[in-house]
Each structure stands twice: as structure tokens, then as C-alpha cells.
Design a protein around this motif. Sequence first.
Motif, PDB file in Angstrom:
ATOM      1  N   SER A 111       0.744  -1.259  -0.054  1.00  0.00           N
ATOM      2  CA  SER A 111       0.027   0.062  -0.154  1.00  0.00           C
ATOM      3  C   SER A 111       0.746   1.137  -0.004  1.00  0.00           C
ATOM      4  CB  SER A 111      -1.057  -0.018   1.217  1.00  0.00           C
ATOM      5  OG  SER A 111      -1.939  -1.280   1.139  1.00  0.00           O
ATOM      6  N   PRO A 112       0.348   2.223  -0.787  1.00  0.00           N
ATOM      7  CA  PRO A 112       1.289   3.601  -0.553  1.00  0.00           C
ATOM      8  C   PRO A 112       1.007   4.364   0.672  1.00  0.00           C
ATOM      9  CG  PRO A 112      -0.714   3.827  -2.121  1.00  0.00           C
ATOM     10  CD  PRO A 112      -0.715   2.222  -1.744  1.00  0.00           C
ATOM     11  N   VAL A 113       1.990   4.744   1.247  1.00  0.00           N
ATOM     12  CA  VAL A 113       1.950   5.321   2.614  1.00  0.00           C
ATOM     13  C   VAL A 113       2.585   7.112   2.485  1.00  0.00           C
ATOM     14  CG1 VAL A 113       2.114   3.212   4.034  1.00  0.00           C
ATOM     15  CG2 VAL A 113       4.192   4.491   3.216  1.00  0.00           C
ATOM     16  N   PHE A 114       3.317   7.088   1.665  1.00  0.00           N
ATOM     17  CA  PHE A 114       3.803   8.621   1.639  1.00  0.00           C
ATOM     18  C   PHE A 114       3.869   8.996   0.164  1.00  0.00           C
ATOM     19  CE2 PHE A 114       7.385  11.260   0.782  1.00  0.00           C
ATOM     20  CZ  PHE A 114       7.298  12.276   1.798  1.00  0.00           C
ATOM     21  N   GLY A 115       3.636  10.131  -0.405  1.00  0.00           N
ATOM     22  CA  GLY A 115       3.821  10.519  -1.766  1.00  0.00           C
ATOM     23  C   GLY A 115       4.140  12.079  -1.962  1.00  0.00           C
ATOM     24  N   ALA A 127       1.658  16.849  -1.307  1.00  0.00           N
ATOM     25  CA  ALA A 127       2.204  15.968  -0.500  1.00  0.00           C
ATOM     26  C   ALA A 127       0.974  14.932   0.413  1.00  0.00           C
ATOM     27  CB  ALA A 127       3.137  16.423   0.269  1.00  0.00           C
ATOM     28  N   GLY A 128       1.363  13.898   0.576  1.00  0.00           N
ATOM     29  CA  GLY A 128       0.516  12.948   1.249  1.00  0.00           C
ATOM     30  C   GLY A 128       1.243  11.996   2.346  1.00  0.00           C
ATOM     31  N   ILE A 129       0.754  12.080   3.486  1.00  0.00           N
ATOM     32  CA  ILE A 129       1.046  10.937   4.364  1.00  0.00           C
ATOM     33  C   ILE A 129      -0.330  10.262   4.874  1.00  0.00           C
ATOM     34  CG2 ILE A 129       2.285  10.487   6.541  1.00  0.00           C
ATOM     35  CD1 ILE A 129       3.668  13.006   6.307  1.00  0.00           C
ATOM     36  N   VAL A 130      -0.341   9.167   4.557  1.00  0.00           N
ATOM     37  CA  VAL A 130      -1.629   8.344   4.717  1.00  0.00           C
ATOM     38  C   VAL A 130      -1.814   8.191   6.155  1.00  0.00           C
ATOM     39  CG1 VAL A 130      -2.997   6.223   4.473  1.00  0.00           C
ATOM     40  CG2 VAL A 130      -1.285   6.986   2.524  1.00  0.00           C
ATOM     41  N   GLY A 131      -2.996   8.821   6.688  1.00  0.00           N
ATOM     42  CA  GLY A 131      -3.416   8.355   8.019  1.00  0.00           C
ATOM     43  C   GLY A 131      -3.029   9.909   8.878  1.00  0.00           C
ATOM     44  N   ASP A 132      -2.070  10.808   8.182  1.00  0.00           N
ATOM     45  CA  ASP A 132      -1.844  12.069   8.683  1.00  0.00           C
ATOM     46  C   ASP A 132      -2.324  13.193   8.178  1.00  0.00           C
ATOM     47  OD1 ASP A 132      -0.500  14.267  10.357  1.00  0.00           O
ATOM     48  OD2 ASP A 132       1.529  13.096   9.850  1.00  0.00           O
ATOM     49  N   GLY A 139       5.361  27.507  -3.145  1.00  0.00           N
ATOM     50  CA  GLY A 139       6.307  28.523  -2.584  1.00  0.00           C
ATOM     51  C   GLY A 139       6.334  27.954  -0.928  1.00  0.00           C
ATOM     52  N   ASP A 140       6.367  28.894  -0.191  1.00  0.00           N
ATOM     53  CA  ASP A 140       6.460  28.915   1.351  1.00  0.00           C
ATOM     54  C   ASP A 140       5.043  28.757   1.800  1.00  0.00           C
ATOM     55  OD1 ASP A 140       9.362  29.406   1.241  1.00  0.00           O
ATOM     56  OD2 ASP A 140       8.942  31.641   1.555  1.00  0.00           O
ATOM     57  N   ALA A 141       4.056  28.626   0.990  1.00  0.00           N
ATOM     58  CA  ALA A 141       2.751  28.652   1.531  1.00  0.00           C
ATOM     59  C   ALA A 141       2.073  27.193   1.636  1.00  0.00           C
ATOM     60  CB  ALA A 141       1.565  29.280   0.687  1.00  0.00           C
ATOM     61  N   LYS A 142       1.851  26.532   2.508  1.00  0.00           N
ATOM     62  CA  LYS A 142       1.460  25.170   2.859  1.00  0.00           C
ATOM     63  C   LYS A 142      -0.185  24.981   3.026  1.00  0.00           C
ATOM     64  CE  LYS A 142       2.272  21.180   5.922  1.00  0.00           C
ATOM     65  NZ  LYS A 142       3.132  20.513   7.228  1.00  0.00           N
ATOM     66  N   THR A 143      -0.795  24.495   2.497  1.00  0.00           N
ATOM     67  CA  THR A 143      -2.414  24.477   2.803  1.00  0.00           C
ATOM     68  C   THR A 143      -2.819  23.044   2.755  1.00  0.00           C
ATOM     69  OG1 THR A 143      -2.363  26.641   1.234  1.00  0.00           O
ATOM     70  CG2 THR A 143      -4.417  25.334   1.467  1.00  0.00           C
ATOM     71  N   PRO A 144      -3.431  22.662   3.778  1.00  0.00           N
ATOM     72  CA  PRO A 144      -4.142  21.560   3.822  1.00  0.00           C
ATOM     73  C   PRO A 144      -5.385  21.112   2.800  1.00  0.00           C
ATOM     74  CG  PRO A 144      -4.143  22.528   6.034  1.00  0.00           C
ATOM     75  CD  PRO A 144      -4.003  23.425   4.891  1.00  0.00           C
ATOM     76  N   ILE A 145      -5.329  19.854   2.054  1.00  0.00           N
ATOM     77  CA  ILE A 145      -6.389  19.687   0.891  1.00  0.00           C
ATOM     78  C   ILE A 145      -7.009  18.422   1.451  1.00  0.00           C
ATOM     79  CG2 ILE A 145      -4.899  20.736  -0.789  1.00  0.00           C
ATOM     80  CD1 ILE A 145      -3.977  17.928  -1.725  1.00  0.00           C
ATOM     81  N   ARG A 146      -8.217  18.508   0.784  1.00  0.00           N
ATOM     82  CA  ARG A 146      -9.116  17.272   0.998  1.00  0.00           C
ATOM     83  C   ARG A 146      -9.942  17.004  -0.257  1.00  0.00           C
ATOM     84  NH1 ARG A 146      -9.111  13.370   4.736  1.00  0.00           N
ATOM     85  NH2 ARG A 146     -10.890  12.357   5.204  1.00  0.00           N
ATOM     86  N   ALA A 213       1.219   9.749  -6.348  1.00  0.00           N
ATOM     87  CA  ALA A 213      -0.091  10.485  -6.485  1.00  0.00           C
ATOM     88  C   ALA A 213      -1.367   9.816  -5.733  1.00  0.00           C
ATOM     89  CB  ALA A 213      -0.558  10.850  -7.665  1.00  0.00           C
ATOM     90  N   HIS A 214      -1.234   8.506  -5.620  1.00  0.00           N
ATOM     91  CA  HIS A 214      -2.360   7.494  -4.848  1.00  0.00           C
ATOM     92  C   HIS A 214      -2.082   7.804  -3.603  1.00  0.00           C
ATOM     93  CE1 HIS A 214      -3.588   3.209  -4.363  1.00  0.00           C
ATOM     94  NE2 HIS A 214      -4.554   4.119  -3.984  1.00  0.00           N
ATOM     95  N   ALA A 215      -0.801   7.991  -3.109  1.00  0.00           N
ATOM     96  CA  ALA A 215      -0.792   8.197  -1.555  1.00  0.00           C
ATOM     97  C   ALA A 215      -1.328   9.761  -0.957  1.00  0.00           C
ATOM     98  CB  ALA A 215       0.572   8.074  -1.265  1.00  0.00           C
ATOM     99  N   VAL A 216      -1.181  10.763  -2.075  1.00  0.00           N
ATOM    100  CA  VAL A 216      -1.906  12.153  -1.810  1.00  0.00           C
ATOM    101  C   VAL A 216      -3.331  11.917  -1.845  1.00  0.00           C
ATOM    102  CG1 VAL A 216      -2.068  14.210  -3.007  1.00  0.00           C
ATOM    103  CG2 VAL A 216       0.399  13.066  -2.895  1.00  0.00           C
ATOM    104  N   LEU A 217      -3.715  11.065  -2.753  1.00  0.00           N
ATOM    105  CA  LEU A 217      -5.342  10.785  -2.955  1.00  0.00           C
ATOM    106  C   LEU A 217      -5.935  10.227  -1.787  1.00  0.00           C
ATOM    107  CD1 LEU A 217      -7.826  11.077  -4.575  1.00  0.00           C
ATOM    108  CD2 LEU A 217      -7.440   8.528  -5.500  1.00  0.00           C
ATOM    109  N   LEU A 218      -5.335   9.090  -1.305  1.00  0.00           N
ATOM    110  CA  LEU A 218      -5.633   8.404  -0.011  1.00  0.00           C
ATOM    111  C   LEU A 218      -5.386   9.341   1.265  1.00  0.00           C
ATOM    112  CD1 LEU A 218      -3.956   4.917  -0.302  1.00  0.00           C
ATOM    113  CD2 LEU A 218      -6.195   5.609  -0.579  1.00  0.00           C
ATOM    114  N   ALA A 219      -4.487  10.064   1.543  1.00  0.00           N
ATOM    115  CA  ALA A 219      -4.237  11.219   2.650  1.00  0.00           C
ATOM    116  C   ALA A 219      -5.387  12.107   2.537  1.00  0.00           C
ATOM    117  CB  ALA A 219      -2.819  11.516   2.508  1.00  0.00           C
ATOM    118  N   ALA A 220      -5.843  12.717   1.398  1.00  0.00           N
ATOM    119  CA  ALA A 220      -6.794  13.443   1.330  1.00  0.00           C
ATOM    120  C   ALA A 220      -8.197  12.996   1.343  1.00  0.00           C
ATOM    121  CB  ALA A 220      -6.660  14.201  -0.103  1.00  0.00           C
ATOM    122  N   GLY A 221      -8.230  11.746   1.717  1.00  0.00           N
ATOM    123  CA  GLY A 221      -9.621  11.277   1.799  1.00  0.00           C
ATOM    124  C   GLY A 221     -10.257  10.314   0.623  1.00  0.00           C
TER     125      GLY A 221
END
Length: 261
Positions: A111-115, A127-132, A139-146, A213-221
Motif C-alpha cells: 500500500s502507498p503510505v507517503f507521496g 504531499a500526502g502521508i496516509v493517516g496524517d 512556494g512557502d505557503a502550505k495548505t491542507p487539502i481534502r 499521487a495515489h498516496a496523496v489521494l488516500l491521505a486527502a480522503g
Amino acid sequence: MTRPFLDALLPVIRDAATLIEQIREAGAASRTKADRSPVTEADERAEALIVAALRQIDPDTQIVGEEACEADGKPAIAERFWLIDPLDGTKSFLDGGADYSVNIGLIDKGSPVFGLVMAPRTGTIWAGIVGDGAWRFDGDAKTPIRCRALPARPVVVTSRSHNDDRTMAYVARIPGADVKPSGSSLKFCMIAEGEADVYPRFGPTSEWDTSAAHAVLLAAGGAMVDAAGAPFRYGKADYLNGPFLAWGDPDAYAALPSITE
């Protein structure tokens, strides 16, 4: 265990993207690989940069890179391994398009766990960390995605250069669907950040094309299944993917046509 990889690999993927853009601006030449896909100096040098960094960051984990597999053959499957596609969407890169990406994914027990996925032309990173969690970096801006709830008119992303009759027949079975062709792994990221909803794929891909990208998708729900409707797995002997369906809204699967029908 994967959170430290985010800080360690962000500068690495940015360096790879910078290298790719420098080669593009200088004029990238290509040759054809055995599978008839193009490869450039940008693919090879970006992969070498990423692999060298991973050997320092995570020396005990196997690394499977697209270009190394082409040159040296595909290694035996490990329980835990990195999948690297240094330049997904090489055709778009060569044609002057913008939808190509750098991909670094980590697989654990299939299973993908990080991407990490980066679009070199825009500088955007997903970026995606599955479960996190999942994030977009501008740039320097970091925005949560879902992923978003399935709208009345779903946006279906399809391959720009590898579309086929099965894909269009599938799209026709989704009432009111708005089709958006796109290249590379960026289709997954569009779903992860709520810009699209469904991605059906019937044509062949390799595991390094999708893992990050699969890991990013899973991490985003979101979710992704194979042709049998089972969670999509990695670690196949040939590193080749079969058909899959990826989507964002976890409650929407029952409303979507099956890719086996």
C-alpha cells in the motif's frame, strides 16, 4: 515514521524540478525506449538526483526507479520500497505542455503510505502521508487539502495522450459528467484538492506512474480500486498496473459505474 521524509524530500523534489526545467529551457532531446515511450536527459538526471538523496535519507529501503528498471532490469519485490518516476508526462514535456510531474512514492506491504508530486512548470507540490494528512505547497505557503463531496455534475479527469474508447464509454455512464483531460499523475492531485472527482483508467500504466499521487489521494480522503473492486495494491512482479478507478468522495463509490461492467 514517514513524517520526517516530508521535510527531507521537499528540497530534493524541488531540486529535481529545477534540473528538469533547466534542461527543458536548454532544449531537451529524446530517444525511444523499448516500450516505445520517450526518455530524455531530464528523466535520467532527475532520477539520479532523487535516488542519491534517498540513499542518504533512507539507506535500508529498496529504491525502484523507472529509468533504472529500463537500464538494468526490474528488481525483486521488497516489502517496503520507494517508487520513483522522475518525469511523468515526458510527451507533454517534449511538446511544450505543462502537465508533467516528478513523483516520489513509498510503498509498505503493498500500500502507498507517503507521496510527493511536483509540477515543475508551476512549482506546485502535493504531499500526502496516509493517516496524517495531505497538503499543497505553493512556494512557502502550505495548505491542507481534502477531497470534496461528489457534486451533481462530477468532474471526470482522463488521460490527455492515452484516452481510449473504454474510458469514454465509462464517462458516458456518469450523468452530467464534465470531462477534463490532463497529463501525468496530476489527475490524482486534482481529485485530492477538490478540483475533480473521478479518474477511470483502462490503459496500461506502471506502478511508479501512480504510487506517489495515489498516496496523496488516500491521505486527502480519496480511494482507488482495481478492476475487481479491491483496494489497489503495489508490488506486482512486473511493476505493471491493470485498470483502476480513483475517486474522491468516500461515500460516492456506490453511485459510480463499475469499471468491470
